[in-house]
Design an enzyme around this catalytic site. Structure first.
Site, PDB file in Angstrom:
ATOM      1  NE  ARG A 137      23.709   2.260   1.802  1.00 54.70           N
ATOM      2  CZ  ARG A 137      22.502   1.915   2.243  1.00 54.70           C
ATOM      3  NH1 ARG A 137      22.220   0.664   2.498  1.00 54.70           N
ATOM      4  NH2 ARG A 137      21.591   2.839   2.439  1.00 54.70           N
TER       5      ARG A 137
ATOM      6  N   GLY B  42      23.556   9.713  -1.875  1.00 54.40           N
ATOM      7  CA  GLY B  42      23.475  10.575  -0.693  1.00 54.40           C
ATOM      8  C   GLY B  42      24.811  10.640   0.017  1.00 54.40           C
TER       9      GLY B  42
ATOM     10  CB  ILE C 293      13.810   7.965   0.211  1.00 55.89           C
ATOM     11  CG1 ILE C 293      14.410   7.079   1.301  1.00 55.89           C
ATOM     12  CG2 ILE C 293      13.627   7.196  -1.080  1.00 55.89           C
ATOM     13  CD1 ILE C 293      13.446   6.000   1.797  1.00 55.89           C
ATOM     14  CG  ASP C 294      17.126   8.924   4.366  1.00 60.22           C
ATOM     15  OD1 ASP C 294      16.035   8.337   4.305  1.00 60.22           O
ATOM     16  OD2 ASP C 294      18.178   8.375   4.734  1.00 60.22           O
TER      17      ASP C 294
ATOM     18  NE  ARG D  45      -7.842  -2.712  16.131  1.00 56.18           N
ATOM     19  CZ  ARG D  45      -8.062  -3.697  15.297  1.00 56.18           C
ATOM     20  NH1 ARG D  45      -7.884  -3.527  14.004  1.00 56.18           N
ATOM     21  NH2 ARG D  45      -8.469  -4.869  15.739  1.00 56.18           N
TER      22      ARG D  45
ATOM     23  N   GLY E  43      -2.490  14.145   9.122  1.00 60.50           N
ATOM     24  CA  GLY E  43      -3.138  14.581  10.367  1.00 60.50           C
ATOM     25  C   GLY E  43      -2.806  13.673  11.537  1.00 60.50           C
TER      26      GLY E  43
ATOM     27  CG  HIS F   7      13.135  -1.916   1.894  1.00 62.43           C
ATOM     28  ND1 HIS F   7      13.286  -2.359   3.179  1.00 62.43           N
ATOM     29  CD2 HIS F   7      14.353  -1.467   1.499  1.00 62.43           C
ATOM     30  CE1 HIS F   7      14.548  -2.211   3.544  1.00 62.43           C
ATOM     31  NE2 HIS F   7      15.215  -1.672   2.547  1.00 62.43           N
TER      32      HIS F   7
HETATM   33  O1  F6P Z   1      19.620   6.169   3.454  1.00 62.21           O
HETATM   34  C1  F6P Z   1      18.420   5.903   2.819  1.00 62.21           C
HETATM   35  C2  F6P Z   1      17.644   4.831   3.505  1.00 62.21           C
HETATM   36  O2  F6P Z   1      16.453   4.650   2.798  1.00 62.21           O
HETATM   37  C3  F6P Z   1      17.344   5.023   4.994  1.00 62.21           C
HETATM   38  O3  F6P Z   1      16.223   5.823   5.262  1.00 62.21           O
HETATM   39  C4  F6P Z   1      17.135   3.606   5.432  1.00 62.21           C
HETATM   40  O4  F6P Z   1      17.439   3.463   6.785  1.00 62.21           O
HETATM   41  C5  F6P Z   1      18.129   2.859   4.592  1.00 62.21           C
HETATM   42  O5  F6P Z   1      18.342   3.596   3.440  1.00 62.21           O
HETATM   43  C6  F6P Z   1      17.681   1.463   4.231  1.00 62.21           C
HETATM   44  O6  F6P Z   1      18.725   0.844   3.587  1.00 62.21           O
HETATM   45  P1  F6P Z   1      18.668  -0.656   3.094  1.00 62.21           P
HETATM   46  O7  F6P Z   1      17.750  -0.709   1.926  1.00 62.21           O
HETATM   47  O8  F6P Z   1      20.061  -0.984   2.742  1.00 62.21           O
HETATM   48  O9  F6P Z   1      18.097  -1.444   4.234  1.00 62.21           O
END
Ligand code: F6P
Length: 279
Positions: free
Chosen positions: A29, A59, A84-85, A120, A143, A210
């Site tokens: 970004r 995205g 990934i979303d 748990r 599941g 992450h």
């Molecule tokens: O938009 C993709 C995404 O993986 C979201 O699911 C997540 O909230 C965000 O990026 C995490 O971004 P960063 O790595 O900047 O914390």
């Protein structure tokens, strides 16, 4: 682009990277690109370097910027969906999603082993700030007893009811998957509410974080990404611009940037029902 930090690449530049996650481009970004002055600088750099077209990988944010930039400077841009979303219109799967859900699934499987061993309740948070696709599919695949996603309201009473029934039938463990953007405010908040209302289970929280954004891409992902990359270059050569490449039912389709990011893909309610039925 803004810094003019360009590197010439040929076929050999991408040899040996097929199995890697992340990006060798180190693109990310960029706040300056949101400003007119930043985009002007980027355009000047492209012109100076003799670059006539751009493939934008990303995205929501990427395609918002790409759409504005291509109109402002009439520079051809074609997008490939890299997030990934899985929250873009015009493609069944975004690049990164399949790998992320497989990573989440494997991690949740591991947690389930230990949850079963000790009776748990695990609240597991997966990524997805505005979209519940990772949560939904990883919940079905493991599941899980319940899933909380941003696209639907959380029915706390129903959740407690499910847990009570599971206690009565002596279920050995319970897994609740929470998408990070769910209205309840994340896994720790959910755990707090459950503990207050229902202290029967020993509750544990895991945030997968992450680990979902890296790792060896799945086979389907490698094939899809390669195909979309090839189609993006072909589209540029054919004079197309302002569109995202997508794959729908195995066919390549083109969707204008504005459409692709308009709203999230809809969640299929049948998948939500399945979680209740199967748990
Ligand atoms: O938009 C993709 C995404 O993986 C979201 O699911 C997540 O909230 C965000 O990026 C995490 O971004 P960063 O790595 O900047 O914390």
């Amino acid at each position: 682009m803004i810094d003019g930090d360009f590197v010439n690449m040929d076929n050999t530049s991408v040899s040996g990277i097929m199995h890697q996650g992340g990006t060798i481009l180190q693109s990310a970004r960029c706040d300056d690109f949101k400003k007119g002055a930043g985009r002007q600088k980027a355009f000047e750099q492209l012109k100076e370097a003799g670059i006539e077209g751009v493939v934008a990988i990303g995205g929501d944010g990427t395609f918002t910027g790409a759409g504005i930039f291509s109109k402002e400077y009439n520079i051809p841009i074609v997008g490939t969906p890299g997030t990934i979303d899985n929250d873009l219109i015009g493609t069944d799967f975004t690049i990164g999603y399949d790998t992320a859900i497989n990573t989440a699934m494997a991690a949740i499987d591991n947690i389930k082993d230990t949850a079963n061993a000790h009776n748990r309740l695990f609240i597991i948070e997966v990524m997805g700030h505005d979209a519940g696709f990772i949560a939904l599919r990883s919940a079905i695949a493991t599941g899980a007893e319940a899933v909380l996603i941003p696209e639907s309201k959380t029915d706390a009473e129903k959740l407690i009811r499910t847990l009570k029934i599971n206690q009565e039938i002596k279920k050995r463990s319970n897994i609740i998957i929470v998408a990070e953007g769910n209205e309840s405010g994340g896994a720790f908040k959910v755990a707090e509410k459950i503990n207050k209302n229902f202290p029967y289970f020993e509750t544990k929280v895991t945030i997968l974080g992450h680990i979902q954004r890296g790792g060896r891409p799945t086979c389907m992902e490698r094939v899809r990404a390669s195909r979309m990359g090839m189609e993006a270059v072909n589209a540029l050569l054919e004079g197309k611009s302002g569109i995202m490449i997508g794959q729908v039912h195995n066919d390549i389709v083109f969707t204008p940037f504005e459409e692709a990011i308009k709203h999230n893909q809809e969640i299929n309610p049948v998948l939500l029902e399945m979680i209740e039925m199967l748990s």
